[in-house]
Design a protein around this motif. Structure first.
Motif, PDB file in Angstrom:
ATOM      1  N   MET A   1       0.854  -1.199   0.000  1.00  0.00           N
ATOM      2  CA  MET A   1       0.000   0.000   0.000  1.00  0.00           C
ATOM      3  C   MET A   1       0.890   1.248   0.000  1.00  0.00           C
ATOM      4  O   MET A   1       1.768   1.389   0.837  1.00  0.00           O
ATOM      5  CB  MET A   1      -0.875   0.010   1.256  1.00  0.00           C
ATOM      6  CG  MET A   1      -1.818   1.206   1.350  1.00  0.00           C
ATOM      7  SD  MET A   1      -2.597   1.249   2.979  1.00  0.00           S
ATOM      8  CE  MET A   1      -3.428  -0.336   3.014  1.00  0.00           C
ATOM      9  N   ALA A   2       0.732   2.118  -0.934  1.00  0.00           N
ATOM     10  CA  ALA A   2       1.508   3.355  -0.976  1.00  0.00           C
ATOM     11  C   ALA A   2       1.020   4.310   0.092  1.00  0.00           C
ATOM     12  O   ALA A   2      -0.140   4.263   0.508  1.00  0.00           O
ATOM     13  CB  ALA A   2       1.380   4.001  -2.362  1.00  0.00           C
ATOM     14  N   ALA A   3       1.916   5.222   0.504  1.00  0.00           N
ATOM     15  CA  ALA A   3       1.583   6.138   1.592  1.00  0.00           C
ATOM     16  C   ALA A   3       0.383   6.996   1.257  1.00  0.00           C
ATOM     17  O   ALA A   3      -0.448   7.288   2.112  1.00  0.00           O
ATOM     18  CB  ALA A   3       2.781   7.013   1.910  1.00  0.00           C
ATOM     19  N   ASP A   4       0.252   7.402  -0.024  1.00  0.00           N
ATOM     20  CA  ASP A   4      -0.827   8.328  -0.363  1.00  0.00           C
ATOM     21  C   ASP A   4      -2.106   7.628  -0.809  1.00  0.00           C
ATOM     22  O   ASP A   4      -3.024   8.261  -1.300  1.00  0.00           O
ATOM     23  CB  ASP A   4      -0.357   9.332  -1.421  1.00  0.00           C
ATOM     24  CG  ASP A   4       0.203   8.647  -2.638  1.00  0.00           C
ATOM     25  OD1 ASP A   4       0.530   9.376  -3.591  1.00  0.00           O
ATOM     26  OD2 ASP A   4       0.321   7.402  -2.641  1.00  0.00           O
ATOM     27  N   ASP A   5      -2.175   6.281  -0.641  1.00  0.00           N
ATOM     28  CA  ASP A   5      -3.400   5.563  -1.012  1.00  0.00           C
ATOM     29  C   ASP A   5      -4.458   5.595   0.089  1.00  0.00           C
ATOM     30  O   ASP A   5      -5.601   5.230  -0.136  1.00  0.00           O
ATOM     31  CB  ASP A   5      -3.062   4.099  -1.333  1.00  0.00           C
ATOM     32  CG  ASP A   5      -2.358   3.973  -2.677  1.00  0.00           C
ATOM     33  OD1 ASP A   5      -2.422   4.947  -3.461  1.00  0.00           O
ATOM     34  OD2 ASP A   5      -1.726   2.928  -2.920  1.00  0.00           O
ATOM     35  N   THR A   6      -4.061   5.979   1.308  1.00  0.00           N
ATOM     36  CA  THR A   6      -4.993   5.980   2.438  1.00  0.00           C
ATOM     37  C   THR A   6      -4.961   7.337   3.126  1.00  0.00           C
ATOM     38  O   THR A   6      -4.454   7.471   4.235  1.00  0.00           O
ATOM     39  CB  THR A   6      -4.610   4.873   3.437  1.00  0.00           C
ATOM     40  OG1 THR A   6      -3.227   4.996   3.758  1.00  0.00           O
ATOM     41  CG2 THR A   6      -4.854   3.495   2.839  1.00  0.00           C
ATOM     42  N   PRO A   7      -5.500   8.354   2.466  1.00  0.00           N
ATOM     43  CA  PRO A   7      -5.376   9.719   2.966  1.00  0.00           C
ATOM     44  C   PRO A   7      -6.122   9.970   4.273  1.00  0.00           C
ATOM     45  O   PRO A   7      -5.878  10.979   4.925  1.00  0.00           O
ATOM     46  CB  PRO A   7      -5.960  10.562   1.823  1.00  0.00           C
ATOM     47  CG  PRO A   7      -6.879   9.629   1.098  1.00  0.00           C
ATOM     48  CD  PRO A   7      -6.252   8.290   1.198  1.00  0.00           C
ATOM     49  N   ASN A   8      -7.035   9.101   4.674  1.00  0.00           N
ATOM     50  CA  ASN A   8      -7.788   9.345   5.897  1.00  0.00           C
ATOM     51  C   ASN A   8      -7.021   8.981   7.171  1.00  0.00           C
ATOM     52  O   ASN A   8      -7.431   9.349   8.256  1.00  0.00           O
ATOM     53  CB  ASN A   8      -9.110   8.564   5.855  1.00  0.00           C
ATOM     54  CG  ASN A   8     -10.043   9.093   4.776  1.00  0.00           C
ATOM     55  OD1 ASN A   8     -10.045  10.289   4.509  1.00  0.00           O
ATOM     56  ND2 ASN A   8     -10.799   8.196   4.158  1.00  0.00           N
ATOM     57  N   LEU A   9      -5.923   8.247   7.018  1.00  0.00           N
ATOM     58  CA  LEU A   9      -5.110   7.902   8.173  1.00  0.00           C
ATOM     59  C   LEU A   9      -4.148   9.054   8.440  1.00  0.00           C
ATOM     60  O   LEU A   9      -3.410   9.468   7.538  1.00  0.00           O
ATOM     61  CB  LEU A   9      -4.341   6.603   7.922  1.00  0.00           C
ATOM     62  CG  LEU A   9      -5.204   5.344   7.772  1.00  0.00           C
ATOM     63  CD1 LEU A   9      -4.344   4.157   7.399  1.00  0.00           C
ATOM     64  CD2 LEU A   9      -5.972   5.055   9.062  1.00  0.00           C
ATOM     65  N   PRO A  10      -4.148   9.605   9.624  1.00  0.00           N
ATOM     66  CA  PRO A  10      -3.344  10.805   9.891  1.00  0.00           C
ATOM     67  C   PRO A  10      -1.838  10.542   9.841  1.00  0.00           C
ATOM     68  O   PRO A  10      -1.374   9.442  10.153  1.00  0.00           O
ATOM     69  CB  PRO A  10      -3.779  11.206  11.301  1.00  0.00           C
ATOM     70  CG  PRO A  10      -4.231   9.928  11.935  1.00  0.00           C
ATOM     71  CD  PRO A  10      -4.871   9.137  10.823  1.00  0.00           C
ATOM     72  N   ILE A  11      -1.107  11.553   9.406  1.00  0.00           N
ATOM     73  CA  ILE A  11       0.357  11.555   9.476  1.00  0.00           C
ATOM     74  C   ILE A  11       0.751  12.582  10.527  1.00  0.00           C
ATOM     75  O   ILE A  11       0.361  13.754  10.446  1.00  0.00           O
ATOM     76  CB  ILE A  11       0.986  11.919   8.123  1.00  0.00           C
ATOM     77  CG1 ILE A  11       0.643  10.848   7.073  1.00  0.00           C
ATOM     78  CG2 ILE A  11       2.499  12.061   8.253  1.00  0.00           C
ATOM     79  CD1 ILE A  11       1.112  11.196   5.677  1.00  0.00           C
ATOM     80  N   VAL A  12       1.475  12.130  11.509  1.00  0.00           N
ATOM     81  CA  VAL A  12       1.946  13.016  12.576  1.00  0.00           C
ATOM     82  C   VAL A  12       3.439  13.215  12.396  1.00  0.00           C
ATOM     83  O   VAL A  12       4.175  12.241  12.172  1.00  0.00           O
ATOM     84  CB  VAL A  12       1.648  12.412  13.964  1.00  0.00           C
ATOM     85  CG1 VAL A  12       2.138  13.338  15.062  1.00  0.00           C
ATOM     86  CG2 VAL A  12       0.161  12.139  14.108  1.00  0.00           C
ATOM     87  N   MET A  13       3.895  14.455  12.460  1.00  0.00           N
ATOM     88  CA  MET A  13       5.327  14.701  12.267  1.00  0.00           C
ATOM     89  C   MET A  13       5.836  15.810  13.163  1.00  0.00           C
ATOM     90  O   MET A  13       5.082  16.685  13.607  1.00  0.00           O
ATOM     91  CB  MET A  13       5.639  15.010  10.797  1.00  0.00           C
ATOM     92  CG  MET A  13       4.956  16.227  10.214  1.00  0.00           C
ATOM     93  SD  MET A  13       5.472  16.521   8.483  1.00  0.00           S
ATOM     94  CE  MET A  13       4.895  15.022   7.686  1.00  0.00           C
ATOM     95  N   GLU A  14       7.131  15.738  13.436  1.00  0.00           N
ATOM     96  CA  GLU A  14       7.825  16.760  14.210  1.00  0.00           C
ATOM     97  C   GLU A  14       9.173  17.028  13.537  1.00  0.00           C
ATOM     98  O   GLU A  14       9.798  16.106  12.998  1.00  0.00           O
ATOM     99  CB  GLU A  14       8.079  16.307  15.654  1.00  0.00           C
ATOM    100  CG  GLU A  14       6.825  16.027  16.463  1.00  0.00           C
ATOM    101  CD  GLU A  14       6.090  17.281  16.921  1.00  0.00           C
ATOM    102  OE1 GLU A  14       6.585  18.394  16.645  1.00  0.00           O
ATOM    103  OE2 GLU A  14       5.021  17.137  17.541  1.00  0.00           O
TER     104      GLU A  14
END
Length: 420
Positions: A1-14
């Protein structure tokens, strides 16, 4: 699964920046390869991040399928299996807590971190692998960014520095500002006491300055890791240095720093640099980190101090040919003018600080100082030094805004592109 295939799952970054540090009492040789611990304690000045820093973004999401790492815009294949990378990621994961959003809602629970994949993008603002402690800044930034991302909480003071140490030994000292010691620790404690400890913060000695003369920005012939291993195996001088000389020097230089005694600080710094490189020569086969340009800088610093009839400047060289010259603010223009005379500029931005450069260019070197310096045999030659940084002591890692992140907040993929 590519990272941008599931846009509803949040990405958290610092995103965090971390400084480099330049040791005054050097670390050379591992007591434990497994734990990446030293055969002697060391102490360094953490440098200001205006010019020299690593910037690292760490991101987590349930949509990520692999741990991924980009360095200076290029993906490092197989990074997730690297011993150093894993030690840092897994070490911080063990200290992870619940991750909350701005409203106090839980984004990731503490127990979820073990299964989450991490994306990392990091870049340096200075030459990598040229003896300017780029790995120290890089691994300090990695651990600091992961700690922010995972809301990590230490179980004892200095624990995060023991994790950074496993990425790059001197990285532990870059997790604090000012004058920072790395206590060697002991096997009896399972090396938990091999951590960094701040001796004085970055504001303690505000007059302290550093000039960095970049003699080479190329990768060194012998890596620090390989060099240390050979030195430990073959150099009797290294063993004597670690056991009989460094403990006394550590105590003396910490006292000198706290007393703002530059003469003692400078003499100890130069003596230890010389001895470090002597152990490299005592290694079989010998290791050569300095070159003729490095040695010419040493000669000029000694001429300058002898002319001044006091120690006003102190050189130190890590595992590379680049010189760091510690001095005080009141002498910084004079010593820089002397260096600029013998190592003329090669183009724009040759000196990192434009206001300082203007002062240096306008400074008139005393004729009798030039007369003494000429006796070293050094003649002005552009190109022998690639760049000069003018800096000072600075703070440890700094949290940055989303605008300065290196990963796309929608995909978690690298966005950093090198300028050259």
């Amino acid at each position: 699964m590519a990272a941008d295939d599931t846009p509803n799952l949040p990405i958290v970054m610092e995103t965090v920046s971390a400084p480099t540090n330049i040791a005054c009492i050097k670390y050379w040789g591992k007591a434990s390869v497994e734990y990446n611990t030293p055969i002697n304690s060391s102490v360094s000045v953490t440098l200001d991040q205006a010019d020299l820093r690593a910037v690292t973004t760490a991101a987590a999401s349930k949509q990520f399928t692999d741990d991924r790492l980009w360095l200076n815009g290029i993906e490092e294949e197989g990074a997730s299996n690297s011993k150093r990378f894993r030690a840092c990621v897994d070490g911080v994961k063990a200290l992870a807590q619940n991750k909350l959003d701005g409203a106090g809602n839980i984004i990731f629970k503490k127990e979820e971190w073990n299964d989450l994949k991490i994306h990392i993008s990091s870049y340096n603002t200075f030459p990598t692998a040229a003896g300017l402690a780029s790995s120290a800044a890089g691994y300090a930034a990695l651990v600091a960014a992961l700690a922010e991302l995972m809301n990590a909480k230490e179980e004892y003071e200095g624990q995060l520095t023991t994790i950074a140490r496993q990425g790059s030994g001197s990285a532990c000292r870059s997790l604090a500002g000012g004058f920072v010691a790395w206590r060697m620790g002991s096997a009896e404690s399972h090396w938990k006491d091999s951590f960094a400890q701040q001796v004085a913060d970055e504001n303690y000695w505000p007059e302290l300055r550093a000039l960095i003369l970049v003699v080479s920005d190329a990768k060194k012939d012998t890596s620090s890791t390989a060099g240390m291993s050979t030195s430990v195996a073959t150099s009797k001088l290294l063993k004597h240095r670690a056991e009989a000389i460094v403990p006394e020097r550590m105590e003396a230089i910490e006292t000198a720093y706290l007393n703002k005694d530059f003469a003692s600080f400078g003499q100890l710094t130069m003596a230890d640099s010389n001895q470090f490189h002597a152990t490299c020569l005592d290694t079989y086969p010998p290791i050569f980190y300095m070159n003729d340009i490095s040695r010419s800088i040493i000669s000029l610093v000694h001429v300058y101090n002898n002319w001044a009839k006091e120690v006003r400047a102190a050189y130190t060289f890590d595992a590379g040919p680049n010189a760091v010259i510690y001095t005080l603010d009141e002498y910084s223009v004079e010593i820089a003018a002397l260096m600029l005379y013998y190592y003329p500029e090669t183009g724009e931005h040759y000196v990192s600080n434009s206001d300082f450069y203007t002062k240096v260019k306008a400074f008139q070197i005393k004729p009798d100082l030039l007369e003494e310096a000429n006796k070293t045999g050094r003649t002005p030659n552009a190109g022998d030094v690639k760049m000069i940084y003018f800096t000072k002591a600075g703070p440890g890692p700094q949290k940055l805004s989303m605008d300065e992140s290196n990963l796309d907040p929608k995909t978690g993929l690298n966005t950093f592109v090198p300028t050259s």
